[in-house]
Motif scaffolding. Structure first.
Motif, mmCIF file in Angstrom:
data_model
loop_
_atom_site.group_PDB
_atom_site.id
_atom_site.type_symbol
_atom_site.label_atom_id
_atom_site.label_comp_id
_atom_site.label_asym_id
_atom_site.label_seq_id
_atom_site.Cartn_x
_atom_site.Cartn_y
_atom_site.Cartn_z
ATOM 1 N N VAL A 17 0.829 -1.206 0.000
ATOM 2 C CA VAL A 17 0.000 0.000 0.000
ATOM 3 C C VAL A 17 0.864 1.258 0.000
ATOM 4 C CG1 VAL A 17 -1.777 1.258 1.252
ATOM 5 C CG2 VAL A 17 -1.811 -1.248 1.225
ATOM 6 N N THR A 95 3.080 -1.481 4.109
ATOM 7 C CA THR A 95 2.735 -0.122 3.699
ATOM 8 C C THR A 95 3.926 0.816 3.729
ATOM 9 O OG1 THR A 95 1.209 1.730 4.048
ATOM 10 C CG2 THR A 95 2.037 0.614 6.017
ATOM 11 N N VAL A 109 -1.357 -4.300 10.054
ATOM 12 C CA VAL A 109 -0.219 -3.980 9.190
ATOM 13 C C VAL A 109 0.991 -4.781 9.648
ATOM 14 C CG1 VAL A 109 1.323 -2.151 8.402
ATOM 15 C CG2 VAL A 109 -1.119 -1.678 8.692
ATOM 16 N N GLU A 112 5.589 -1.500 8.417
ATOM 17 C CA GLU A 112 5.517 -0.080 8.080
ATOM 18 C C GLU A 112 6.909 0.336 7.617
ATOM 19 O OE1 GLU A 112 2.380 2.140 10.895
ATOM 20 O OE2 GLU A 112 3.908 1.081 12.023
#
Length: 234
Positions: A17, A95, A109, A112
């Protein structure tokens, strides 16, 4: 939809993402039209040199970014991704975003890549969560009194090798790779797209416009994430 992608047909999936996902909620992108770094000089607000020179100025700026992120709401694509993940535990999310929009929608998630606006760190005593409001709960380490910096990969920073290695392990082993709202030109994160291609994953790109990486994908869905995630996956 008759040609919807069935996650159950794949032993594992990674949704990768980028900033375009959050942009649909009104969160400014970084390099695109109206992006943050078209309005602000990163050397004043988003590098270690700036923080060392004036930590208060840098923290004020990041509080503003937090406040602006909180003023935006997750969209239908965030909700769809959370629902897909709830039904398919092998769906993993990596992401590039730091704004916390995915987590606010209930998405788990797994990596990160560029850190988070909702954490701070002390060079000596490590990371602390700070997720309550736009304002930081504290700007100084409670143990040593040092100024806390946002736990973000700034310009001129090295990436967190452990986070990138974990993301690489997930992507290098996935059967389905879905790129959502990313231009594919911000490195080193963009290296994960050819990694998935080499690993033999079925490649899907979700982006309203073609990108420099589009040729590497088996299927390109030229729609916003808020529409595509809700209608093309089950």
């Amino acid at each position: 939809m008759a040609n919807a992608i069935r996650l159950a047909d794949f032993r594992s999936a990674v949704f990768f993402v980028g900033a375009g996902m959050s942009a649909e909620s009104g969160v400014p992108t970084y390099r695109g039209r109206g992006g943050v770094w078209g309005q602000y000089d990163y050397a004043e607000y988003a590098c270690q040199r700036a923080f060392d020179r004036d930590p208060g100025k840098v923290l004020d700026f990041h509080e503003l970014r937090r406040t602006r992120a909180l003023a935006c709401a997750p969209h239908a694509g965030h909700t769809a991704l959370a629902n897909l993940q709830a039904g398919h535990p092998a769906l993993r999310v990596v992401t590039q975003n730091i704004d916390g929009m995915l987590q606010r929608a209930g998405v788990r998630v797994d990596a990160e890549l560029h850190g988070s606006l909702w954490r701070l760190r002390c060079a000596t005593h490590g990371v602390r969560e700070d997720a309550a409001t736009g304002s930081f709960a504290t700007r100084h380490c409670e143990r040593c009194g040092a100024a806390l910096r946002p736990d973000i990969i700034w310009f001129e920073d090295a990436v967190d090798e452990r986070v990138f290695a974990h993301a690489g392990d997930l992507i290098g082993d996935c059967a389905l790779f879905v790129s959502v709202g990313t231009s594919g030109v911000v490195y080193p994160a963009a290296n994960f797209i050819p990694l998935a291609r080499r690993a033999g994953a079925y490649m899907v790109e979700i982006n309203p416009e073609a990108t420099e990486a589009s040729a590497m994908f088996d299927r390109c869905i030229a729609e916003p994430a808020g529409t595509a995630l809700a209608t093309h996956f089950r």
